[in-house]
Motif scaffolding. Structure first.
Motif, PDB file in Angstrom:
ATOM      1  N   ALA A 246      22.516   7.430  -1.199  1.00  0.00           N
ATOM      2  CA  ALA A 246      21.610   7.233  -0.506  1.00  0.00           C
ATOM      3  C   ALA A 246      21.113   7.589   0.719  1.00  0.00           C
ATOM      4  O   ALA A 246      21.077   8.873   1.157  1.00  0.00           O
ATOM      5  N   VAL A 247      20.529   6.890   2.424  1.00  0.00           N
ATOM      6  CA  VAL A 247      19.901   7.611   2.959  1.00  0.00           C
ATOM      7  C   VAL A 247      20.518   6.720   4.206  1.00  0.00           C
ATOM      8  O   VAL A 247      20.351   5.524   4.139  1.00  0.00           O
ATOM      9  N   ALA A 248      20.941   7.649   5.293  1.00  0.00           N
ATOM     10  CA  ALA A 248      21.125   6.980   6.608  1.00  0.00           C
ATOM     11  C   ALA A 248      19.950   7.580   7.763  1.00  0.00           C
ATOM     12  O   ALA A 248      19.751   8.672   7.579  1.00  0.00           O
ATOM     13  N   GLU A 249      19.257   6.598   8.088  1.00  0.00           N
ATOM     14  CA  GLU A 249      18.847   6.906   9.349  1.00  0.00           C
ATOM     15  C   GLU A 249      18.834   6.522  10.766  1.00  0.00           C
ATOM     16  O   GLU A 249      19.475   4.807  10.611  1.00  0.00           O
ATOM     17  N   ARG A 250      19.281   6.978  12.005  1.00  0.00           N
ATOM     18  CA  ARG A 250      19.141   6.183  13.510  1.00  0.00           C
ATOM     19  C   ARG A 250      18.343   5.417  13.674  1.00  0.00           C
ATOM     20  O   ARG A 250      17.200   5.990  13.060  1.00  0.00           O
ATOM     21  N   ASN A 251      18.855   3.916  13.699  1.00  0.00           N
ATOM     22  CA  ASN A 251      17.370   3.071  14.349  1.00  0.00           C
ATOM     23  C   ASN A 251      18.766   2.938  16.165  1.00  0.00           C
ATOM     24  O   ASN A 251      19.922   1.710  15.357  1.00  0.00           O
ATOM     25  N   GLY A 252      18.307   3.307  16.942  1.00  0.00           N
ATOM     26  CA  GLY A 252      18.766   2.747  18.031  1.00  0.00           C
ATOM     27  C   GLY A 252      20.710   3.539  17.933  1.00  0.00           C
ATOM     28  O   GLY A 252      20.447   4.540  17.984  1.00  0.00           O
ATOM     29  N   ASP A 253      21.887   1.971  18.024  1.00  0.00           N
ATOM     30  CA  ASP A 253      22.361   2.949  18.437  1.00  0.00           C
ATOM     31  C   ASP A 253      23.349   2.816  17.107  1.00  0.00           C
ATOM     32  O   ASP A 253      24.423   2.811  16.572  1.00  0.00           O
ATOM     33  N   TRP A 254      22.885   2.229  15.639  1.00  0.00           N
ATOM     34  CA  TRP A 254      23.654   2.144  14.555  1.00  0.00           C
ATOM     35  C   TRP A 254      22.240   3.209  13.329  1.00  0.00           C
ATOM     36  O   TRP A 254      21.062   4.110  14.136  1.00  0.00           O
ATOM     37  N   TRP A 255      23.132   3.342  12.490  1.00  0.00           N
ATOM     38  CA  TRP A 255      23.014   4.048  11.072  1.00  0.00           C
ATOM     39  C   TRP A 255      22.359   3.121  10.565  1.00  0.00           C
ATOM     40  O   TRP A 255      23.882   2.007  10.265  1.00  0.00           O
ATOM     41  N   GLU A 256      21.343   2.890  10.061  1.00  0.00           N
ATOM     42  CA  GLU A 256      21.116   2.411   9.021  1.00  0.00           C
ATOM     43  C   GLU A 256      20.644   2.706   7.744  1.00  0.00           C
ATOM     44  O   GLU A 256      21.152   4.157   7.028  1.00  0.00           O
TER      45      GLU A 256
ATOM     46  N   ALA B 115      16.267   9.741  13.811  1.00  0.00           N
ATOM     47  CA  ALA B 115      15.579   7.697  14.321  1.00  0.00           C
ATOM     48  C   ALA B 115      13.661   8.258  13.771  1.00  0.00           C
ATOM     49  O   ALA B 115      13.199   9.463  14.358  1.00  0.00           O
ATOM     50  N   SER B 116      13.349   7.174  13.311  1.00  0.00           N
ATOM     51  CA  SER B 116      11.986   6.997  13.158  1.00  0.00           C
ATOM     52  C   SER B 116      11.278   6.621  14.183  1.00  0.00           C
ATOM     53  O   SER B 116      11.728   6.179  15.483  1.00  0.00           O
ATOM     54  N   ASP B 117       9.461   6.362  14.174  1.00  0.00           N
ATOM     55  CA  ASP B 117       9.219   6.279  15.476  1.00  0.00           C
ATOM     56  C   ASP B 117       8.449   5.143  14.824  1.00  0.00           C
ATOM     57  O   ASP B 117       7.783   4.155  15.393  1.00  0.00           O
ATOM     58  N   ARG B 118       9.460   3.965  13.962  1.00  0.00           N
ATOM     59  CA  ARG B 118       8.339   2.966  13.153  1.00  0.00           C
ATOM     60  C   ARG B 118       9.267   2.313  14.599  1.00  0.00           C
ATOM     61  O   ARG B 118      10.023   1.664  14.860  1.00  0.00           O
ATOM     62  N   GLY B 119       8.393   0.294  14.726  1.00  0.00           N
ATOM     63  CA  GLY B 119       8.757  -0.573  15.433  1.00  0.00           C
ATOM     64  C   GLY B 119       8.826  -0.462  16.699  1.00  0.00           C
ATOM     65  O   GLY B 119       9.230  -1.343  17.824  1.00  0.00           O
ATOM     66  N   THR B 120       8.168   1.004  17.139  1.00  0.00           N
ATOM     67  CA  THR B 120       8.105   0.782  18.857  1.00  0.00           C
ATOM     68  C   THR B 120       6.658   0.740  19.186  1.00  0.00           C
ATOM     69  O   THR B 120       6.908   1.626  20.246  1.00  0.00           O
TER      70      THR B 120
END
Length: 77
Positions: free
Chosen positions: A7-17, A68-73
């Motif tokens: 699995a991959v877990a990526e930080r997105n705001g307050d959540w881990w996707e 966190a990536s910078d996607r969607g910013t």
């Protein structure tokens, strides 16, 4: 059940996707989210168990944590 689940877990705001990237059948997509990093493994195992209709106790899963990536910013003027 011991399968090579990854699995991959990526930080997105307050959540881990969380995305299960290997070990599931080809036509099955496993995604979820967790609030805390300490919950990611439990949630990922739970996703696999639910999708395969098995208990989560014997599921082994390797997790890659990504910042966190910078996607969607992208700002729109």
């Amino acid at each position: 059940m011991s399968a090579p689940f990854r699995a991959v877990a990526e930080r997105n705001g307050d959540w881990w996707e969380i995305e299960i990237i290997s070990g599931l059948p080809r036509n099955v997509l496993g995604v979820s989210q967790a609030r805390r990093k300490s919950d990611v493994e439990r949630v990922a195992r739970s996703v696999v168990a639910e999708l395969l209709d098995v208990g989560s106790d014997g599921i082994e899963i390797d997790i890659e944590f990504r910042p966190a990536s910078d996607r969607g910013t992208t700002a729109v003027a």
